[in-house]
Scaffold this motif. Structure first.
Motif, PDB file in Angstrom:
ATOM      1  N   VAL A 160     -11.451 -25.460  15.960  1.00  0.00           N
ATOM      2  CA  VAL A 160     -11.428 -26.171  14.685  1.00  0.00           C
ATOM      3  C   VAL A 160     -11.301 -27.673  14.927  1.00  0.00           C
ATOM      4  CG1 VAL A 160     -10.145 -26.507  12.525  1.00  0.00           C
ATOM      5  CG2 VAL A 160     -10.517 -24.199  13.417  1.00  0.00           C
ATOM      6  N   ALA A 161     -10.489 -28.064  15.917  1.00  0.00           N
ATOM      7  CA  ALA A 161     -10.304 -29.489  16.213  1.00  0.00           C
ATOM      8  C   ALA A 161     -11.588 -30.122  16.729  1.00  0.00           C
ATOM      9  CB  ALA A 161      -9.178 -29.657  17.239  1.00  0.00           C
ATOM     10  N   ARG A 162     -12.358 -29.371  17.529  1.00  0.00           N
ATOM     11  CA  ARG A 162     -13.592 -29.920  18.111  1.00  0.00           C
ATOM     12  C   ARG A 162     -14.731 -30.010  17.104  1.00  0.00           C
ATOM     13  NH1 ARG A 162     -12.200 -27.344  23.341  1.00  0.00           N
ATOM     14  NH2 ARG A 162     -12.894 -25.341  22.530  1.00  0.00           N
ATOM     15  N   ALA A 163     -14.673 -29.231  16.052  1.00  0.00           N
ATOM     16  CA  ALA A 163     -15.786 -29.154  15.103  1.00  0.00           C
ATOM     17  C   ALA A 163     -15.914 -30.455  14.306  1.00  0.00           C
ATOM     18  CB  ALA A 163     -15.587 -27.978  14.153  1.00  0.00           C
ATOM     19  N   SER A 172     -15.828 -21.842   8.703  1.00  0.00           N
ATOM     20  CA  SER A 172     -15.489 -20.567   8.076  1.00  0.00           C
ATOM     21  C   SER A 172     -14.882 -19.649   9.125  1.00  0.00           C
ATOM     22  CB  SER A 172     -16.745 -19.924   7.491  1.00  0.00           C
ATOM     23  OG  SER A 172     -17.631 -19.523   8.543  1.00  0.00           O
ATOM     24  N   VAL A 173     -14.236 -18.584   8.656  1.00  0.00           N
ATOM     25  CA  VAL A 173     -13.630 -17.631   9.590  1.00  0.00           C
ATOM     26  C   VAL A 173     -14.705 -16.967  10.448  1.00  0.00           C
ATOM     27  CG1 VAL A 173     -12.202 -15.563   9.809  1.00  0.00           C
ATOM     28  CG2 VAL A 173     -11.703 -17.222   8.024  1.00  0.00           C
ATOM     29  N   LYS A 174     -15.856 -16.684   9.879  1.00  0.00           N
ATOM     30  CA  LYS A 174     -16.932 -16.060  10.650  1.00  0.00           C
ATOM     31  C   LYS A 174     -17.388 -16.967  11.794  1.00  0.00           C
ATOM     32  CE  LYS A 174     -18.772 -13.031   7.029  1.00  0.00           C
ATOM     33  NZ  LYS A 174     -19.941 -12.672   6.203  1.00  0.00           N
ATOM     34  N   VAL A 175     -17.510 -18.260  11.515  1.00  0.00           N
ATOM     35  CA  VAL A 175     -17.917 -19.199  12.563  1.00  0.00           C
ATOM     36  C   VAL A 175     -16.826 -19.312  13.618  1.00  0.00           C
ATOM     37  CG1 VAL A 175     -18.480 -21.615  13.058  1.00  0.00           C
ATOM     38  CG2 VAL A 175     -19.459 -20.485  11.040  1.00  0.00           C
ATOM     39  N   ILE A 176     -15.565 -19.368  13.180  1.00  0.00           N
ATOM     40  CA  ILE A 176     -14.452 -19.419  14.129  1.00  0.00           C
ATOM     41  C   ILE A 176     -14.477 -18.200  15.039  1.00  0.00           C
ATOM     42  CG2 ILE A 176     -11.937 -19.299  14.335  1.00  0.00           C
ATOM     43  CD1 ILE A 176     -11.790 -20.964  11.738  1.00  0.00           C
ATOM     44  N   ALA A 177     -14.689 -17.016  14.457  1.00  0.00           N
ATOM     45  CA  ALA A 177     -14.732 -15.782  15.251  1.00  0.00           C
ATOM     46  C   ALA A 177     -15.836 -15.846  16.292  1.00  0.00           C
ATOM     47  CB  ALA A 177     -14.927 -14.584  14.321  1.00  0.00           C
ATOM     48  N   ARG A 178     -17.022 -16.306  15.885  1.00  0.00           N
ATOM     49  CA  ARG A 178     -18.147 -16.356  16.812  1.00  0.00           C
ATOM     50  C   ARG A 178     -17.895 -17.363  17.945  1.00  0.00           C
ATOM     51  NH1 ARG A 178     -21.689 -17.788  13.452  1.00  0.00           N
ATOM     52  NH2 ARG A 178     -22.023 -19.948  14.032  1.00  0.00           N
ATOM     53  N   ARG A 179     -17.397 -18.528  17.598  1.00  0.00           N
ATOM     54  CA  ARG A 179     -17.179 -19.561  18.617  1.00  0.00           C
ATOM     55  C   ARG A 179     -16.053 -19.188  19.582  1.00  0.00           C
ATOM     56  NH1 ARG A 179     -17.954 -25.557  15.803  1.00  0.00           N
ATOM     57  NH2 ARG A 179     -20.043 -25.171  14.968  1.00  0.00           N
ATOM     58  N   CYS A 180     -15.082 -18.443  19.089  1.00  0.00           N
ATOM     59  CA  CYS A 180     -13.949 -18.072  19.936  1.00  0.00           C
ATOM     60  C   CYS A 180     -14.164 -16.744  20.660  1.00  0.00           C
ATOM     61  CB  CYS A 180     -12.672 -17.984  19.111  1.00  0.00           C
ATOM     62  SG  CYS A 180     -12.110 -19.563  18.445  1.00  0.00           S
ATOM     63  N   GLY A 181     -15.251 -16.043  20.332  1.00  0.00           N
ATOM     64  CA  GLY A 181     -15.507 -14.754  20.954  1.00  0.00           C
ATOM     65  C   GLY A 181     -14.528 -13.685  20.516  1.00  0.00           C
ATOM     66  N   LEU A 182     -14.088 -13.742  19.246  1.00  0.00           N
ATOM     67  CA  LEU A 182     -13.116 -12.793  18.714  1.00  0.00           C
ATOM     68  C   LEU A 182     -13.771 -11.928  17.640  1.00  0.00           C
ATOM     69  CD1 LEU A 182     -10.147 -15.291  18.231  1.00  0.00           C
ATOM     70  CD2 LEU A 182     -10.485 -13.715  20.152  1.00  0.00           C
ATOM     71  N   ASN A 183     -13.193 -10.731  17.416  1.00  0.00           N
ATOM     72  CA  ASN A 183     -13.720  -9.944  16.306  1.00  0.00           C
ATOM     73  C   ASN A 183     -13.216 -10.528  14.993  1.00  0.00           C
ATOM     74  OD1 ASN A 183     -11.244  -8.566  15.406  1.00  0.00           O
ATOM     75  ND2 ASN A 183     -11.363  -7.475  17.358  1.00  0.00           N
ATOM     76  N   LEU A 184     -13.883 -10.203  13.899  1.00  0.00           N
ATOM     77  CA  LEU A 184     -13.609 -10.839  12.618  1.00  0.00           C
ATOM     78  C   LEU A 184     -12.208 -10.508  12.107  1.00  0.00           C
ATOM     79  CD1 LEU A 184     -14.915 -12.704  10.577  1.00  0.00           C
ATOM     80  CD2 LEU A 184     -15.852 -10.691   9.411  1.00  0.00           C
ATOM     81  N   SER A 185     -11.780  -9.269  12.298  1.00  0.00           N
ATOM     82  CA  SER A 185     -10.461  -8.863  11.820  1.00  0.00           C
ATOM     83  C   SER A 185      -9.354  -9.677  12.506  1.00  0.00           C
ATOM     84  CB  SER A 185     -10.253  -7.370  12.075  1.00  0.00           C
ATOM     85  OG  SER A 185      -8.938  -6.982  11.732  1.00  0.00           O
ATOM     86  N   GLY A 211       1.101 -23.904   8.656  1.00  0.00           N
ATOM     87  CA  GLY A 211       0.727 -25.305   8.439  1.00  0.00           C
ATOM     88  C   GLY A 211      -0.160 -25.913   9.501  1.00  0.00           C
ATOM     89  N   TYR A 212      -0.643 -25.097  10.465  1.00  0.00           N
ATOM     90  CA  TYR A 212      -1.479 -25.634  11.538  1.00  0.00           C
ATOM     91  C   TYR A 212      -2.970 -25.614  11.179  1.00  0.00           C
ATOM     92  CZ  TYR A 212       2.698 -25.827  14.336  1.00  0.00           C
ATOM     93  OH  TYR A 212       3.953 -26.143  14.791  1.00  0.00           O
ATOM     94  N   LEU A 213      -3.332 -24.868  10.157  1.00  0.00           N
ATOM     95  CA  LEU A 213      -4.674 -24.920   9.583  1.00  0.00           C
ATOM     96  C   LEU A 213      -4.538 -25.127   8.077  1.00  0.00           C
ATOM     97  CD1 LEU A 213      -6.696 -22.035  11.332  1.00  0.00           C
ATOM     98  CD2 LEU A 213      -6.850 -24.493  11.780  1.00  0.00           C
ATOM     99  N   ASP A 235     -13.368 -24.091  -0.700  1.00  0.00           N
ATOM    100  CA  ASP A 235     -14.570 -23.298  -0.421  1.00  0.00           C
ATOM    101  C   ASP A 235     -14.325 -22.211   0.631  1.00  0.00           C
ATOM    102  OD1 ASP A 235     -14.366 -24.750   1.911  1.00  0.00           O
ATOM    103  OD2 ASP A 235     -16.256 -25.836   1.675  1.00  0.00           O
ATOM    104  N   GLY A 236     -13.091 -22.129   1.134  1.00  0.00           N
ATOM    105  CA  GLY A 236     -12.754 -21.079   2.085  1.00  0.00           C
ATOM    106  C   GLY A 236     -12.868 -21.481   3.541  1.00  0.00           C
ATOM    107  N   ASP A 237     -13.380 -22.675   3.829  1.00  0.00           N
ATOM    108  CA  ASP A 237     -13.460 -23.143   5.207  1.00  0.00           C
ATOM    109  C   ASP A 237     -12.124 -23.765   5.634  1.00  0.00           C
ATOM    110  OD1 ASP A 237     -16.032 -22.287   5.201  1.00  0.00           O
ATOM    111  OD2 ASP A 237     -16.953 -24.271   5.072  1.00  0.00           O
ATOM    112  N   TYR A 238     -11.971 -23.921   6.958  1.00  0.00           N
ATOM    113  CA  TYR A 238     -10.686 -24.364   7.500  1.00  0.00           C
ATOM    114  C   TYR A 238     -10.835 -25.640   8.328  1.00  0.00           C
ATOM    115  CZ  TYR A 238      -8.688 -19.920   6.054  1.00  0.00           C
ATOM    116  OH  TYR A 238      -8.246 -18.857   5.314  1.00  0.00           O
ATOM    117  N   LEU A 239      -9.785 -26.482   8.226  1.00  0.00           N
ATOM    118  CA  LEU A 239      -9.648 -27.648   9.105  1.00  0.00           C
ATOM    119  C   LEU A 239      -8.198 -27.716   9.555  1.00  0.00           C
ATOM    120  CD1 LEU A 239      -8.212 -29.606   6.861  1.00  0.00           C
ATOM    121  CD2 LEU A 239     -10.548 -30.262   6.338  1.00  0.00           C
ATOM    122  N   LEU A 240      -7.898 -28.664  10.458  1.00  0.00           N
ATOM    123  CA  LEU A 240      -6.538 -28.754  10.992  1.00  0.00           C
ATOM    124  C   LEU A 240      -5.543 -29.086   9.889  1.00  0.00           C
ATOM    125  CD1 LEU A 240      -6.985 -30.642  14.378  1.00  0.00           C
ATOM    126  CD2 LEU A 240      -6.717 -28.194  14.002  1.00  0.00           C
TER     127      LEU A 240
END
Length: 245
Positions: free
Chosen positions: A23-26, A31-44, A57-59, A64-69
């Motif tokens: 998230v910091a590098r972006a 979105s959570v889906k993009v975070i999952a893909r970039r981190c190599g994690l499953n969506l759940s 408080g770290y995110l 619109d549902g997207d996340y930043l720091l």
């Protein structure tokens, strides 16, 4: 990540940190889906991590549902800066140097082989250098601050430190090898003002000097490859002021 992976690594903590890093590098909220893909994690797993980090408080979740720091990241950063030890009157000396010379002034130290920028006072005659900001680790072999501190070390210690750190290239003028850097340092004497011209950033020059009897260095930067003699003189005066303090 540094060093070998510990045998008792807590993977949930490691994954949470990976989420924060992505998230910091972006360059935009994710979105959570993009975070999952970039981190190599499953969506759940990503949803669980993101919700927890948001609660703490770290995110921060946008409408619109997207996340930043989140604000807690900034709070931890400022706490880290406050934890740095500084020589007495260091901030006042830096502010005076920046105001008197017009150039941004830096305070740095070698900490466990790393060159850390501890304090900065901005000046209008210097460019903003994103890698020379308080709290950041930077390159000892390509900066005047680093060279001044390296010059104060025995050759064996210096070479060991640089072998571990490496010599990344920032410009075509950056020293490409230990031998190149040693040749550069061989004509200097410990304690003198050290200059670098275009080795860290194109069309930027820096000067730095060690505060006698300490592990601290003060430096300035300037637009273009010329460092005005008046600015170097003001730097020398600041070093003496800090030494007396």
């Amino acid at each position: 990540m540094t060093g070998e992976q510990p045998s008792d690594l807590i993977r949930s903590v490691s994954r949470a940190l990976r989420v924060l890093e992505e998230v910091a590098r972006a360059d935009r909220p994710l979105s959570v889906k993009v975070i999952a893909r970039r981190c190599g994690l499953n969506l759940s797993t990503s949803y669980h991590l993101v919700r927890t980090l948001s609660y703490e408080g770290y995110l921060h979740r946008r409408p619109d549902g997207d996340y930043l720091l989140g604000s807690q990241v900034a709070a931890r950063f400022h706490e880290m800066l406050e934890a740095f030890e500084r020589p007495p009157m260091a901030s006042a000396v830096l502010r005076h140097l920046a105001a008197d010379s017009g150039h941004t002034a830096y305070l740095a130290q070698l900490d466990d082989g790393r060159l850390m920028v501890v304090d900065v006072a901005e000046g209008p005659r210097s460019p903003w250098l994103e890698d020379l900001q308080a709290g950041l680790e930077t390159a000892p072999h390509a900066t005047a601050l680093g060279k001044a501190l390296l010059l104060s070390l025995p050759s064996r210690v210096r070479r060991g430190l640089l072998t571990e750190y490496g010599l990344p290239r920032f410009t075509s003028s950056t020293p490409a090898s230990l031998e190149d850097l040693e040749k550069e340092l061989a004509v200097l004497r410990p304690g003198q003002v050290v200059e670098e011209h275009g080795q860290f950033r194109e069309q930027v020059a820096c000067a730095g000097a060690v505060v006698p009897g300490t592990r601290w260095a003060i430096g300035i930067s300037t637009r273009g490859l010329a460092i005005p003699p008046r600015a170097v003189a003001r730097l020398g005066a600041a070093v003496r002021d800090l030494s007396r303090a």
